[in-house]
Structures are given as structure tokens and as C-alpha cells.
Scaffold this active site. Structure first.
Site, short mmCIF file in Angstrom:
data_model
loop_
_atom_site.label_atom_id
_atom_site.label_comp_id
_atom_site.label_asym_id
_atom_site.label_seq_id
_atom_site.Cartn_x
_atom_site.Cartn_y
_atom_site.Cartn_z
N CYS A 193 -11.36 -6.72 -112.54
CA CYS A 193 -10.81 -6.19 -113.99
C CYS A 193 -12.06 -5.19 -114.38
O CYS A 193 -12.39 -4.43 -113.29
CB CYS A 193 -11.06 -7.41 -114.98
SG CYS A 193 -12.65 -7.95 -115.18
N ARG A 194 -12.21 -4.87 -115.40
CA ARG A 194 -12.91 -3.80 -115.80
C ARG A 194 -14.60 -4.05 -115.47
O ARG A 194 -15.22 -2.97 -114.99
CB ARG A 194 -12.72 -3.44 -117.20
CG ARG A 194 -13.79 -2.00 -117.61
CD ARG A 194 -13.37 -1.75 -119.17
NE ARG A 194 -13.90 -2.87 -120.12
CZ ARG A 194 -13.41 -3.48 -121.15
NH1 ARG A 194 -11.90 -2.95 -121.46
NH2 ARG A 194 -13.71 -4.36 -121.97
#
Length: 102
Positions: free
Chosen positions: A66-67
Site C-alpha cells: 500500500c502507501r
């Protein structure tokens, strides 16, 4: 689930003939760039995320990001509960990614 630093994630991925890279970020985040050859399923879709993940081949090894690494760790935990045996979380996520981007 295993938390892997980018160097370990990449080296393990390169040797894995049964690998799938899974991006669990939002559409907006993906539009800013993504790791090549990924499947995108937004974890914020809630039950929709679970439905989509259950369509995947549980015999594969999933490299999830993810981020920053939080949502992907959550996604790995959900996937493990659904019967996925091999999930690998990218510590630091896309924010710390220094490899290829598309």
C-alpha cells in the site's frame, strides 16, 4: 504473513515463480504510479475487497503493498484468515519504493 523490507521483498519475489503482486491502495493513489505487473484491489472497498480477494488463487504467493505498509499488513491478515498461506507485506510501502514504477 511476513513483513519484508524492500530488498528482501524484491529478492524473494525475483526467485518466486508462483508470485502475484497485489496493490491495495485507492484508485487515486494508483493513478500516481504503481509497481509493474500488479493486481489492484482497494482495501477500502470493505466487503468488496473480500469478494475480490476470494476470487484469487490461494495457492499463489502474494506480495502485498500500500502507501506506507499499514493497509497492506491489514490486507495480509485478512487474506490469511481467508485461507491464503503465503502473504508478504512490503514494509514502508510505495512511499519507500525505489524500484521500477509504471
Amino acid at each position: 504473513m511476513a513483513d519484508l523490507l524492500q530488498s528482501d521483498w524484491v529478492s524473494q519475489l525475483e526467485k518466486d515463480d508462483n508470485a502475484v503482486i497485489l496493490d491495495v491502495r485507492t484508485d487515486g493513489e494508483v493513478a500516481e504510479g504503481k509497481i509493474p505487473n500488479t493486481i489492484h484491489i482497494d482495501i477500502y472497498k470493505g466487503q468488496g475487497f473480500i469478494y475480490a480477494v476470494e476470487e484469487l488463487d490461494k495457492t499463489k504467493n502474494f506480495y502485498v503493498y500500500c502507501r506506507s505498509g499499514g493497509r497492506s499488513a491489514q490486507a495480509c491478515a485478512i487474506m490469511n484468515q481467508l485461507g491464503f498461506e503465503n502473504t508478504y507485506n512490503l514494509v514502508g510501502g510505495f512511499n519507500e519504493w525505489s524500484g521500477d514504477v509504471e
